[in-house]
Enzyme design. Structure first.
Site, PDB file in Angstrom:
ATOM      1  N   ASP A 153      19.008   6.969   1.842  1.00 19.06           N
ATOM      2  CA  ASP A 153      17.789   7.497   2.421  1.00 19.06           C
ATOM      3  C   ASP A 153      18.022   8.987   2.649  1.00 19.06           C
ATOM      4  O   ASP A 153      19.055   9.372   3.196  1.00 19.06           O
ATOM      5  CB  ASP A 153      17.514   6.796   3.766  1.00 19.06           C
ATOM      6  CG  ASP A 153      16.043   6.546   3.984  1.00 19.06           C
ATOM      7  OD1 ASP A 153      15.287   7.528   3.900  1.00 19.06           O
ATOM      8  OD2 ASP A 153      15.656   5.389   4.236  1.00 19.06           O
ATOM      9  N   ASP A 212      12.495  10.539   2.492  1.00 19.90           N
ATOM     10  CA  ASP A 212      11.715  10.302   3.709  1.00 19.90           C
ATOM     11  C   ASP A 212      10.754  11.451   4.021  1.00 19.90           C
ATOM     12  O   ASP A 212      11.140  12.627   3.928  1.00 19.90           O
ATOM     13  CB  ASP A 212      12.710  10.162   4.878  1.00 19.90           C
ATOM     14  CG  ASP A 212      12.060   9.757   6.182  1.00 19.90           C
ATOM     15  OD1 ASP A 212      11.761   8.566   6.346  1.00 19.90           O
ATOM     16  OD2 ASP A 212      11.864  10.639   7.054  1.00 19.90           O
ATOM     17  N   GLU A 234       8.526   8.990  -0.284  1.00 13.29           N
ATOM     18  CA  GLU A 234       7.645   8.344   0.694  1.00 13.29           C
ATOM     19  C   GLU A 234       6.400   9.228   0.813  1.00 13.29           C
ATOM     20  O   GLU A 234       6.382  10.188   1.591  1.00 13.29           O
ATOM     21  CB  GLU A 234       8.337   8.207   2.058  1.00 13.29           C
ATOM     22  CG  GLU A 234       7.509   7.367   3.023  1.00 13.29           C
ATOM     23  CD  GLU A 234       7.840   7.587   4.497  1.00 13.29           C
ATOM     24  OE1 GLU A 234       7.533   6.700   5.297  1.00 13.29           O
ATOM     25  OE2 GLU A 234       8.376   8.647   4.866  1.00 13.29           O
ATOM     26  N   HIS A 255      10.751  -1.596   6.356  1.00  8.55           N
ATOM     27  CA  HIS A 255      11.216  -1.539   7.744  1.00  8.55           C
ATOM     28  C   HIS A 255      10.208  -0.898   8.693  1.00  8.55           C
ATOM     29  O   HIS A 255      10.452  -0.838   9.892  1.00  8.55           O
ATOM     30  CB  HIS A 255      12.530  -0.765   7.791  1.00  8.55           C
ATOM     31  CG  HIS A 255      12.323   0.679   7.438  1.00  8.55           C
ATOM     32  ND1 HIS A 255      11.924   1.085   6.176  1.00  8.55           N
ATOM     33  CD2 HIS A 255      12.401   1.806   8.173  1.00  8.55           C
ATOM     34  CE1 HIS A 255      11.782   2.389   6.155  1.00  8.55           C
ATOM     35  NE2 HIS A 255      12.064   2.860   7.361  1.00  8.55           N
ATOM     36  N   ASP A 256       9.112  -0.377   8.152  1.00 10.75           N
ATOM     37  CA  ASP A 256       8.087   0.248   8.993  1.00 10.75           C
ATOM     38  C   ASP A 256       6.839  -0.621   9.108  1.00 10.75           C
ATOM     39  O   ASP A 256       5.859  -0.206   9.723  1.00 10.75           O
ATOM     40  CB  ASP A 256       7.636   1.590   8.374  1.00 10.75           C
ATOM     41  CG  ASP A 256       8.698   2.661   8.471  1.00 10.75           C
ATOM     42  OD1 ASP A 256       9.529   2.597   9.396  1.00 10.75           O
ATOM     43  OD2 ASP A 256       8.696   3.564   7.609  1.00 10.75           O
TER      44      ASP A 256
HETATM   45  C1  NOJ Z   1       9.610   7.198   7.675  1.00 12.31           C
HETATM   46  C2  NOJ Z   1      10.644   6.169   7.973  1.00 12.31           C
HETATM   47  O1  NOJ Z   1      10.498   5.105   7.078  1.00 12.31           O
HETATM   48  C3  NOJ Z   1      10.456   5.777   9.411  1.00 12.31           C
HETATM   49  O2  NOJ Z   1      11.219   4.643   9.754  1.00 12.31           O
HETATM   50  C4  NOJ Z   1      10.791   6.954  10.270  1.00 12.31           C
HETATM   51  O3  NOJ Z   1      10.491   6.653  11.620  1.00 12.31           O
HETATM   52  C5  NOJ Z   1      10.012   8.202   9.857  1.00 12.31           C
HETATM   53  N1  NOJ Z   1       9.894   8.370   8.445  1.00 12.31           N
HETATM   54  C6  NOJ Z   1      10.673   9.441  10.395  1.00 12.31           C
HETATM   55  O4  NOJ Z   1      11.862   9.709   9.714  1.00 12.31           O
END
Ligand code: NOJ
Length: 554
Positions: free
Chosen positions: A98, A198, A256, A328-329
């Site tokens: 990541d 990210d 992302e 994971h989000d």
């Molecule tokens: C996206 C990530 O997937 C998430 O888990 C994170 O809180 C934010 N970016 C900030 O890095």
């Protein structure tokens, strides 16, 4: 190595804290991942994305990095990392890390030095903005509240698009860029194959720091997401990043990126695009009615189908998307996409078919392959995730009862997907011998790897059948790179498409709890996959049972 070596691969995301705990301290670790490489190989995985394992105070579970060159001791050592990379390679699995470079942790040496000398060199690594009368503008951070926090002892504020413990890095500063690029190359030298990148569209800021009209929430602020439109051009930063790092190593990168428009696709994932791929978040975004979790609503099968068809139409001539149903989000895909009363192994298999065989690089999120569902947390105190806690408080201050606020976060909490991987039905799921760092109130132990691994009818075995198609002697090429073409478009709740390459593969998914009848245009050659035991067919007439999924080879 072939330029686009990553095309036609199957990927898997690991959330390291919750995958496998080899040293029984309640937290997953790198050795734990290495132990499970055979499992992943068996599942048909080519690319493994690790959520952050760098040194971190874990305010945002590792997305707050205190040292980009160190593995956090809770995950093990750099030797463990090297071993993982090597062992994965032996099994034909490439590791991607990541890459969190929009921000770092407030515990990072750079930020600590900046605080110690707010007029010095390190203050230029961040955005320290002077403001006499309170915060410089009305931007709201992703996790709630102003994006600005005071630099102690000064009239300056530092910018944080996310949590206050995640200060944004100043990409305008060439020294910062160079240090980040060196770090990226250091990891690539080590033998990782690329990165999931990210929050990358946040690296460019609107340096006028102008306030915008409030987005209508009570706090009078505007989400920093809306400000991105004014933060242009981002291209020079992304081009420099790509040319000085990724390109030199032929790395696979998946950005992302949210809300990309058709016009941006060429720039993002076209032939000379900034990334190899970006995630397709469109199916997940369907639920987002209104701005807050408590206003979100489950979408319908027809909406899902329309989005997927539209997305392919828009994207396929330009580049390759990475597909997900969860991460994971997000909530678990089974819970999000399947109406509660219809959740079953059959419907989970139908959903799997839809994701894994549509065009793109499928990313399976840990536990998805056994059909893990959302977890139940009875009280807000049991949640760990900062975003969940924020959404809960926003709901309460907007007038919801405790029960309703809890209900909203239960559906969308990031912790739904962050609980330990369920390897067995034991007390701690074969994940650990001690109490895991995150535990829901009523874990559903029935869903676990041990009970599925030798059962040919399990969700896990079904995932293996789908990934095996990527290597199929006759049809593999069509699955890996064939054109995506919708079929039977007008049939309600039927999500159906073909992948056309050297051969033709037809995927028919009855995404409803009603039987559906269709007439095939011609007889197929081979039934490649069926998520039920039998097929109800009379000549070209086909009766699809509720949530039946068929993969037909022509
Ligand atoms: C996206 C990530 O997937 C998430 O888990 C994170 O809180 C934010 N970016 C900030 O890095």
């Amino acid at each position: 190595m072939e330029k686009n070596w990553w095309k036609g691969k199957v990927a898997y995301q690991i959330y390291p804290k919750s995958f496998n705990d080899s040293n029984n301290d309640g937290v997953g670790d790198l050795k734990g991942i290495t132990e499970k490489l055979d499992y992943l190989q068996d599942l048909g995985i080519d690319i493994l994305w690790l959520s952050p394992v760098y040194k971190s105070p874990f305010v945002d579970q590792g997305y707050d990095i205190a040292d980009y060159y160190a593995i956090d001791p809770i995950f093990g050592t750099m030797d463990d990392m090297d071993e993982l990379i090597m062992e994965a390679k032996k099994r034909g699995i490439s590791i991607i890390m990541d890459l969190v470079i929009n921000h770092c942790s407030d515990q990072h040496e750079w930020f600590q030095k900046a605080l110690a000398d707010p007029n010095g060199e390190y203050a230029e690594y961040f955005y320290f903005v002077e403001s006499e009368n309170g915060v410089p503008n009305n931007w709201r951070s992703y996790f709630g509240g102003s994006v600005w926090d005071k630099v102690p002892g000064t009239n300056k504020y530092y910018l944080h698009s996310f949590h206050k413990a995640q200060p944004d890095l100043n990409w305008q500063n060439p020294v910062v860029r160079e240090k980040l690029f060196n770090m990226v190359n250091w990891w690539l030298e080590k033998g990782i194959a690329g990165f999931r990148v990210d929050a990358i569209m946040n690296i460019k800021k609107d340096l006028s720091w102008s306030s915008l009209p409030s987005d209508g929430e009570e706090d009078g602020l505007v989400t920093v997401d809306e400000v991105l439109a004014y933060a242009q051009p981002i291209e020079p930063f992304l081009t420099e990043l790509k040319e000085k790092t990724f390109d030199r190593y032929n790395a696979f990168t998946v950005g992302e990126v949210f809300d990309e428009t058709g016009d941006e696709l060429q720039f993002l994932i076209g032939e000379n695009g900034m990334f190899s791929s970006i995630f397709d978040f469109r199916p997940i975004l369907l639920d987002r009615k209104g701005k807050r979790w408590y206003t979100f609503e489950q979408s319908s099968a027809n909406a899902l189908k329309e989005t997927i068809y539209k997305t392919h139409k828009l994207t396929d001539s330009i580049g390759i998307l990475s597909t997900i149903i969860e991460n994971h989000d997000e909530a678990r895909g089974a819970t999000r996409f399947i109406p509660a009363e219809d959740i079953s192994d059959t419907s989970k298999k139908a959903l799997a078919t839809l994701q894994i065989l549509r065009k793109g690089i499928p990313f399976i999120y840990q536990g998805q392959e056994i059909g893990m569902e959302n977890q139940t947390f009875d009280t807000i105190q049991e949640y760990d995730d900062i975003n969940t806690i924020n959404e809960y408080h926003v709901a309460i201050s907007d007038g919801l009862t405790d029960e309703d606020a809890l209900h909203a976060v239960q559906k969308y909490s990031r912790d739904n997907a962050r609980t330990p991987m369920q390897w067995t039905d034991q007390e701690y799921f074969g994940f650990s011998q001690v109490k895991p760092w995150l535990l829901s109130s009523h874990p559903n132990r029935q869903i676990n790897v041990a009970s599925q691994i030798n059962d040919a009818t399990s969700v896990l075995s079904y995932y293996k059948k789908l990934t095996a198609l990527y290597r199929h002697a006759l049809y593999g090429e069509s699955i890996r790179s064939g054109v995506f073409r919708p079929v039977y478009e007008s049939v309600d709740h039927l999500i159906a498409y073909e992948r056309v390459g050297d051969r033709r593969v037809q995927v028919l998914i009855n995404f409803s709890n009603q039987e559906q009848r269709i007439t095939l245009e011609e007889a197929y050659t081979e039934l490649l996959v069926n998520n039920l035991e039998s097929i109800n067919q009379g000549g070209l007439e086909l009766y699809l049972e509720p949530y039946q999924a068929l993969v037909l080879g022509y």
